[in-house]
Design an enzyme around this catalytic site. Structure first.
Site, short mmCIF file in Angstrom:
data_model
loop_
_atom_site.label_atom_id
_atom_site.label_comp_id
_atom_site.label_asym_id
_atom_site.label_seq_id
_atom_site.Cartn_x
_atom_site.Cartn_y
_atom_site.Cartn_z
N LYS A 1 0.33 -9.24 -9.32
CA LYS A 1 -0.75 -8.90 -8.69
C LYS A 1 -1.24 -8.12 -9.98
O LYS A 1 -0.96 -7.18 -10.49
CB LYS A 1 -0.42 -8.09 -7.40
CG LYS A 1 -1.50 -7.61 -6.84
CD LYS A 1 -1.44 -6.94 -5.39
CE LYS A 1 -2.38 -6.57 -4.49
NZ LYS A 1 -3.47 -5.71 -4.95
N HIS B 1 -6.85 -8.83 -7.05
CA HIS B 1 -7.60 -7.85 -6.45
C HIS B 1 -9.11 -8.23 -7.18
O HIS B 1 -9.21 -7.76 -8.44
CB HIS B 1 -7.35 -6.56 -6.70
CG HIS B 1 -7.98 -5.57 -5.95
ND1 HIS B 1 -7.35 -4.24 -5.34
CD2 HIS B 1 -9.29 -5.43 -5.44
CE1 HIS B 1 -8.21 -3.72 -4.85
NE2 HIS B 1 -9.58 -4.27 -4.77
N CYS C 1 -2.59 -1.55 -10.12
CA CYS C 1 -2.63 -0.05 -9.53
C CYS C 1 -3.32 0.80 -10.52
O CYS C 1 -2.88 0.94 -11.77
CB CYS C 1 -1.39 0.52 -9.11
SG CYS C 1 -1.37 2.25 -8.66
N GLY D 1 -8.92 -7.56 -1.53
CA GLY D 1 -10.05 -6.92 -1.77
C GLY D 1 -11.10 -7.03 -0.71
O GLY D 1 -11.99 -7.97 -0.86
N GLY D 2 -11.28 -6.14 0.17
CA GLY D 2 -12.74 -6.12 0.92
C GLY D 2 -12.74 -7.22 2.10
O GLY D 2 -13.54 -7.49 2.68
N GLY E 1 -5.39 -5.56 3.29
CA GLY E 1 -4.88 -4.50 3.26
C GLY E 1 -5.17 -3.19 4.34
O GLY E 1 -4.87 -3.49 5.21
N ARG E 2 -6.21 -2.55 3.83
CA ARG E 2 -6.44 -1.50 4.54
C ARG E 2 -7.17 -1.73 6.28
O ARG E 2 -6.73 -1.17 6.93
CB ARG E 2 -7.50 -0.68 4.13
CG ARG E 2 -7.21 0.35 2.71
CD ARG E 2 -8.43 0.92 2.07
NE ARG E 2 -9.10 -0.41 1.38
CZ ARG E 2 -10.41 -0.02 0.69
NH1 ARG E 2 -10.96 0.93 0.88
NH2 ARG E 2 -10.84 -0.97 0.13
N MET F 1 1.01 -0.99 0.08
CA MET F 1 -0.02 -0.12 0.02
C MET F 1 0.81 1.26 0.10
O MET F 1 1.60 1.52 0.98
CB MET F 1 -0.98 0.07 1.08
CG MET F 1 -2.09 -1.13 1.34
SD MET F 1 -3.03 -1.14 2.53
CE MET F 1 -1.86 -1.45 3.79
#
Length: 333
Positions: A143, A175, A104, A216-217, A237-238, A22
């Site tokens: 990726k 992703h 990206c 993702g999510g 990730g986040r 990230m």
């Protein structure tokens, strides 16, 4: 495409649980914090473009703490020879894997033919992979997204994967969202396009010889466990950044570790010791302290913990004691 050794493939857990690359977030200090929480998660660097490595300060862009291993370097680029040279350098510096960014959606990287725009040129990506893998013995992985712009159908995504797999690549981190290269910001591209986990599962079912990890999510370990029934790996990730303590149980729940789970207090104290060492070598506290702000997310006193650090860490004379002092606001249970 080349077949993998099935027995080895089924027992290979390298990509079972990964932490996403990230930009501006997963720097070496963030990754050190994550490693304190999980010994087995596979970590990924921020994306580094080939030019930065070939012409810039290698220590700045490639330096890491040995404790971060297993650690992958994510590269951004589209020139096969430059990517190959950087892959060799990554191995020399001790990375465990090289990952090529084909996901990206940033306008800035599109201009350099970096990221998701490469999904439109699978043959070029296959060439990049071949030359990269020829220059290093560590795994080279890809990726990517499930699609980009007008790539609406599953077949286009599978064609992308199969083209690169035919060049020898065996591991793909997907992703599970499309990327819109025009009309959406990078932030919107992480949230607006709908998730399609079924497409990633289908990719695995139709290509069982490949390692397929999903990104993702993903916000919980329970969700990860469900996805791992059909896939080889998950990448978070986040959520891991905003609420890092979700990683505290990764080793026990996903890797059958019998090691005791560290408390939030213990993690904060260990990270403060790391910050103390880094400050002694010239790093400012606020470059490291921002990564720990979410450690007590949702816990009593968590807001005061964050506030104390946010208000005091930016001082030029800030020491690691600020992190320890912030623990006075949270429960010791």
């Amino acid at each position: 495409m080349p077949a993998l050794n099935t027995k080895q493939h089924l027992t290979d857990q390298k990509w079972r649980f990964c932490l996403a690359p990230m930009m501006d977030w997963s720097d070496r200090h963030c990754r050190y914090l994550w490693r304190l929480l999980s010994q087995h998660a596979r970590l990924y660097s921020e994306m580094v473009v080939t030019g930065a490595i070939l012409h810039g300060d290698k220590q700045r862009f490639l330096g890491f703490n040995a404790q971060e291993q297993p650690l992958a370097l994510q590269l951004g680029g589209s020139d096969p020879k430059e990517l190959a040279q950087c892959s060799a350098i990554a191995e020399e510096w001790g990375y465990s894997e090289v990952n090529l960014n084909c996901g990206c959606p940033s306008d800035r990287v599109q201009k350099g033919k970096i990221g998701a725009i490469l999904m439109k040129e699978p043959e070029l990506v296959a060439q990049c992979y071949q030359e990269m893998q020829a220059r290093c013995s560590i795994p080279v992985t890809i990726k990517h997204r499930i699609g980009v712009d007008d790539m609406e159908d599953y077949e286009s995504m599978e064609h992308f994967v199969r083209t690169i797999a035919s060049a020898g690549c065996s591991t793909f981190i997907v992703h599970a969202r499309k990327a819109w290269l025009k009309g959406l910001s990078p932030k919107e591209n992480r949230e607006v396009p709908p998730l399609d986990y079924a497409a990633v599962v289908k990719l695995k079912q139709r290509n069982p010889e490949l390692n397929i990890a999903i990104n993702g999510g993903i916000t919980t370990l329970e969700q990860s466990q469900t996805l791992l029934k059909d896939l080889d790996g998950v990448m978070v990730g986040r959520e891991a950044y905003s609420n890092p303590y979700i990683l505290a149980h990764v080793d026990q729940k996903l890797f059958a570790s019998d090691k005791d789970v560290a408390t939030r207090i213990e993690i904060a104290e260990q990270y403060a010791e790391y910050c103390k060492e880094m400050i002694a070598s010239g790093t400012r506290l606020h470059h490291m302290s921002r990564h720990i702000l979410g450690l007590f997310s949702g816990q009593p006193g968590g807001r005061l913990f964050r506030r104390h650090i946010s208000e005091n860490a930016p001082r030029k004379d800030a020491t690691a004691q600020i992190l320890l002092d912030a623990l006075a606001y949270v429960s010791k249970d």
